[in-house]
Design a protein around this motif. Structure first.
Motif, PDB file in Angstrom:
ATOM      1  N   ALA A 137      25.722  41.622  51.270  1.00 25.51           N
ATOM      2  CA  ALA A 137      26.400  42.909  51.051  1.00 25.51           C
ATOM      3  C   ALA A 137      27.510  43.139  52.070  1.00 25.51           C
ATOM      4  N   ALA A 138      27.285  42.694  53.316  1.00 21.39           N
ATOM      5  CA  ALA A 138      28.264  42.923  54.382  1.00 21.39           C
ATOM      6  C   ALA A 138      29.285  41.785  54.507  1.00 21.39           C
ATOM      7  N   GLY A 147      20.698  39.970  41.971  1.00 26.65           N
ATOM      8  CA  GLY A 147      20.529  41.256  41.305  1.00 26.65           C
ATOM      9  C   GLY A 147      21.484  42.318  41.803  1.00 26.65           C
ATOM     10  N   PHE A 148      21.131  43.578  41.500  1.00 28.54           N
ATOM     11  CA  PHE A 148      22.034  44.688  41.806  1.00 28.54           C
ATOM     12  C   PHE A 148      21.728  45.359  43.143  1.00 28.54           C
ATOM     13  N   THR A 177      27.236  47.982  44.400  1.00 24.95           N
ATOM     14  CA  THR A 177      28.346  47.871  43.460  1.00 24.95           C
ATOM     15  C   THR A 177      29.423  46.932  43.995  1.00 24.95           C
ATOM     16  N   GLY A 178      29.935  46.101  43.110  1.00 23.20           N
ATOM     17  CA  GLY A 178      31.021  45.192  43.486  1.00 23.20           C
ATOM     18  C   GLY A 178      30.558  43.853  44.020  1.00 23.20           C
ATOM     19  N   PRO A 238      27.345  51.630  35.127  1.00 24.72           N
ATOM     20  CA  PRO A 238      28.489  50.992  35.805  1.00 24.72           C
ATOM     21  C   PRO A 238      28.258  49.545  36.230  1.00 24.72           C
ATOM     22  N   VAL A 239      27.022  49.201  36.630  1.00 25.27           N
ATOM     23  CA  VAL A 239      26.782  47.814  37.043  1.00 25.27           C
ATOM     24  C   VAL A 239      26.912  46.866  35.852  1.00 25.27           C
ATOM     25  N   TRP A 240      26.688  47.387  34.631  1.00 27.69           N
ATOM     26  CA  TRP A 240      26.880  46.553  33.439  1.00 27.69           C
ATOM     27  C   TRP A 240      28.367  46.329  33.185  1.00 27.69           C
TER      28      TRP A 240
END
Length: 309
Positions: free
Chosen positions: A75-76, A97-98, A102-103, A139-141
């Motif tokens: 993530a970072a 996974g999520f 986001t992103g 949004p993740v979709w």
């Protein structure tokens, strides 16, 4: 891109070793090692204790089987720093996974492409994003659709997408509120005839390994797998038959879910309920699945349920 149609001596990198990652690794590690390859796994730096030992016994078991664990805060991390982690691997299988935010899926995909990895299995272990498109309310979709677009716009890195539908266990997740075993309630999303495809993580792990190993090599394809495709009405019948209890049945229509979502736009589970209530892209016939076409048995909802009640 190297011309390669065999899986011998490959360096494989798996991202994440949670519920799905561990299931993939369980099948993948012995198969790759048998073929004189290596499997490395990127997990959070928090996966080790202060003595430098893996906290999770599942991770330790995989390490004992031959997997090498690498600490990275995905993530970072920047695209370039991830690229440096990916660059020496033949195949990257993304099971992250999520949870990383986001992103992250686009960032990981861009890093894979920048690293020139031969073959990439993106985190697409879910619904048919080609049919869902953008604007599902999840949004993740939307980001998953963008990942597919990015992969299709290039021809240096081969990609394989494994579409699994929903994890079987997620149907019974109290927070998702489709089947609540303790409250004895069943909520249909969209309609009682609305269909959904589910697969257990253990089956996804086994089938993903089969797809990775398959000859001739699978490239630039969406492969569908499933444990079962059912309607919410048939699901309710299955649950009542297996548990021998009567469940209270309630219908959550798409308009009602969208109204609720307008009032609570940040409610993640409500987003999922509204998205699944659309029906389209959430299911596919069993006859079109990899496992059915190759006569590979999978766990249906009834047999999964019998393991947890």
């Amino acid at each position: 891109m190297k011309e390669q149609n065999i899986n011998t001596g490959e360096k494989v990198l798996v991202l994440g070793a949670g519920q799905l990652g561990a299931a993939v690794l369980d099948a993948l590690v012995p198969a790759v090692i048998q073929r004189k390859g290596t499997v490395s796994v990127i997990v959070s730096p928090a996966s080790w204790d202060q003595q430098g030992k893996l906290v999770s016994h599942i991770h330790q078991k995989l390490a004992d089987a031959g997997a090498k664990f690498i600490p990275v805060n995905v993530a970072a991390s920047t695209i370039d720093s991830l690229k440096n982690h990916f660059v020496n691997f033949d195949t990257v299988i993304n099971c992250m996974g999520f949870v990383a935010g986001t992103g992250t899926q686009l960032k990981i995909t861009r890093a894979v492409l920048k690293a020139g990895v031969n073959r990439y299995f993106p985190w697409q272990f879910g619904v048919n994003y080609d049919v869902v498109g953008k604007g599902s309310g999840q949004p993740v979709w939307d980001e998953q659709y963008d990942v597919r677009t990015l992969l299709r716009q290039q021809n240096e890195t081969e990609w394989v997408i494994v579409s699994t539908g929903m994890f079987t266990s997620f149907l019974f997740e109290p927070a998702f509120d489709v089947v609540n075993l303790s409250e004895k309630t069943i909520n249909a999303l969209g309609g009682w005839e609305t269909q959904v495809t589910v697969t257990s993580p253990a089956d996804i792990g086994r089938l993903t390994t089969d797809i990775y190993l398959h000859q001739p090599r699978i490239t630039n394809e969406v492969i569908f797998v499933a444990g079962e495709t059912t309607s919410y009405g048939k699901l309710a019948d299955t649950v009542e038959r297996v548990t021998k209890h009567t469940f209270s049945r309630n219908l959550l229509t798409l308009p009602a879910l969208l109204d609720a979502l307008r009032l609570n736009p940040e409610d993640q589970m409500l987003r999922y309920r509204a998205a699944f209530a659309r029906g389209d892209g959430m299911w596919w016939p069993m006859s079109e699945t990899w496992n059915a076409q190759h006569n590979l048995p999978t766990q249906d909802i009834e047999s999964w349920l019998k393991t947890v009640i």
